[in-house]
Scaffold this motif. Structure first.
Motif, PDB file in Angstrom:
ATOM      1  N   VAL A 108       0.853  -1.190   0.000  1.00 34.41           N
ATOM      2  CA  VAL A 108       0.000   0.000   0.000  1.00 34.41           C
ATOM      3  C   VAL A 108       0.889   1.239   0.000  1.00 34.41           C
ATOM      4  O   VAL A 108       1.802   1.361   0.812  1.00 34.41           O
ATOM      5  N   ALA A 109       0.617   2.163  -0.916  1.00 33.05           N
ATOM      6  CA  ALA A 109       1.344   3.432  -0.966  1.00 33.05           C
ATOM      7  C   ALA A 109       0.327   4.561  -1.077  1.00 33.05           C
ATOM      8  O   ALA A 109      -0.679   4.436  -1.775  1.00 33.05           O
ATOM      9  N   ASN A 110       0.601   5.658  -0.370  1.00 32.01           N
ATOM     10  CA  ASN A 110      -0.351   6.775  -0.402  1.00 32.01           C
ATOM     11  C   ASN A 110       0.320   8.118  -0.642  1.00 32.01           C
ATOM     12  O   ASN A 110      -0.244   9.165  -0.339  1.00 32.01           O
ATOM     13  N   TRP A 115       3.847   0.670   2.533  1.00 34.83           N
ATOM     14  CA  TRP A 115       3.816  -0.484   3.425  1.00 34.83           C
ATOM     15  C   TRP A 115       3.905  -1.768   2.606  1.00 34.83           C
ATOM     16  O   TRP A 115       3.264  -1.888   1.557  1.00 34.83           O
ATOM     17  N   ILE A 116       4.694  -2.715   3.085  1.00 35.78           N
ATOM     18  CA  ILE A 116       4.722  -4.062   2.527  1.00 35.78           C
ATOM     19  C   ILE A 116       4.394  -5.017   3.681  1.00 35.78           C
ATOM     20  O   ILE A 116       5.137  -5.105   4.656  1.00 35.78           O
ATOM     21  N   ALA A 124       5.533  -6.464   8.722  1.00 34.70           N
ATOM     22  CA  ALA A 124       5.162  -5.300   7.914  1.00 34.70           C
ATOM     23  C   ALA A 124       6.332  -4.332   7.883  1.00 34.70           C
ATOM     24  O   ALA A 124       6.918  -4.025   8.925  1.00 34.70           O
ATOM     25  N   THR A 125       6.679  -3.888   6.692  1.00 24.41           N
ATOM     26  CA  THR A 125       7.775  -2.938   6.516  1.00 24.41           C
ATOM     27  C   THR A 125       7.215  -1.606   6.044  1.00 24.41           C
ATOM     28  O   THR A 125       6.426  -1.567   5.098  1.00 24.41           O
ATOM     29  N   LYS A 126       7.629  -0.535   6.691  1.00 23.46           N
ATOM     30  CA  LYS A 126       7.178   0.802   6.312  1.00 23.46           C
ATOM     31  C   LYS A 126       8.373   1.626   5.856  1.00 23.46           C
ATOM     32  O   LYS A 126       9.417   1.621   6.487  1.00 23.46           O
ATOM     33  N   PHE A 220      -3.026   1.698   5.804  1.00 22.55           N
ATOM     34  CA  PHE A 220      -2.703   0.387   6.368  1.00 22.55           C
ATOM     35  C   PHE A 220      -2.355   0.531   7.838  1.00 22.55           C
ATOM     36  O   PHE A 220      -1.557   1.386   8.228  1.00 22.55           O
ATOM     37  N   THR A 221      -2.974  -0.301   8.661  1.00 24.83           N
ATOM     38  CA  THR A 221      -2.657  -0.396  10.080  1.00 24.83           C
ATOM     39  C   THR A 221      -2.214  -1.824  10.362  1.00 24.83           C
ATOM     40  O   THR A 221      -2.981  -2.771  10.112  1.00 24.83           O
ATOM     41  N   PRO A 222      -0.989  -2.032  10.823  1.00 18.24           N
ATOM     42  CA  PRO A 222      -0.502  -3.389  11.064  1.00 18.24           C
ATOM     43  C   PRO A 222      -1.390  -4.129  12.063  1.00 18.24           C
ATOM     44  O   PRO A 222      -1.754  -3.566  13.103  1.00 18.24           O
TER      45      PRO A 222
END
Length: 231
Positions: A108-110, A115-116, A124-126, A220-222
């Protein structure tokens, strides 16, 4: 994780998950190299035509299938294979790529963060989005069309066919060329030749052009208990 590693992940699995085709990669490549019925467009004309097509794609949702093959054998590359899932993009700079099979993964990119999320690894990687991300194929569909020619040399091999081949100008790009095909004004296929000699094909299906997409799709929220890595 460095930007380069992120870009390599994208190539190998749609930023770890998916970019292209239920068809054998040989099919689109044959179609793209057949004898042209019209001469190639010059670079300026090709850039203007692609810009118009991408500008008309203000938002898009689709399902996708992806297939990756090695350079010489034509066989599926180890660790890649076939992927499928769903995606959505909305300009400016909103992108969601969700792999459903064979494993679950989400990118997800905004515009400010990327986020991956790997469900199987519970990780999760930010990372902050920077200028280098502009060289990735994914953001071709979500970034600013007017800036694409800053990052790519744009060609149209057959002047009467809506497919374009882009070559990154950056020496740090993880791929050598990217082809994108349109049908009815919709992006339907991308073919990526990466720096490892692999060819990845992505085919989009069930395409909806310019739908209304909830802003929550690009947040995205982990989940609880997930290991979060900040880069």
């Amino acid at each position: 994780m460095t930007t380069l590693k992120i870009k390599n992940n994208f190539v190998r699995g749609a930023l770890i998950g998916g970019l292209i085709t239920s068809m054998s990669v040989a099919v689109p490549m044959v179609a793209m190299t057949q004898t042209a019925s019209a001469k190639a467009a010059d670079n300026l004309t090709a850039a203007k035509r692609l810009n118009k097509l991408l500008t008309n794609t203000k938002s898009m949702t689709a399902s996708f299938t992806q297939n990756t093959k090695g350079a010489s054998s034509g066989q599926l590359s180890s660790g890649n294979g076939n992927f499928s899932g769903v995606m959505s993009v909305q300009r400016p700079n909103n992108f969601r790529w969700e792999t459903k099979s064979p494993s679950e993964q989400l990118i997800v990119a905004n515009g400010s963060s990327l986020w991956i999320y790997d469900k199987d690894l519970e990780q999760a990687t930010k990372q902050n989005v920077d200028a280098q991300i502009g060289n990735t194929p994914a953001l071709l569909l979500s970034g600013d069309p007017n800036k694409i020619d800053q990052n790519f040399k744009i060609t149209q091999p057959h002047g009467n066919k809506n497919y374009y081949v882009l070559y990154p100008k950056s020496d740090n790009a993880s791929f050598k060329s990217l082809s994108i095909s349109f049908s009815g004004g919709k992006p339907v296929m991308m073919v990526l030749n990466d720096s490892l000699g692999q060819t990845t094909s992505i085919k989009f299906n069930n395409i909806k052009l310019n739908p209304s997409i909830s802003a929550s799709q690009f947040k995205f929220t982990p989940p609880k208990g997930v290991d979060v890595i900040n880069q």
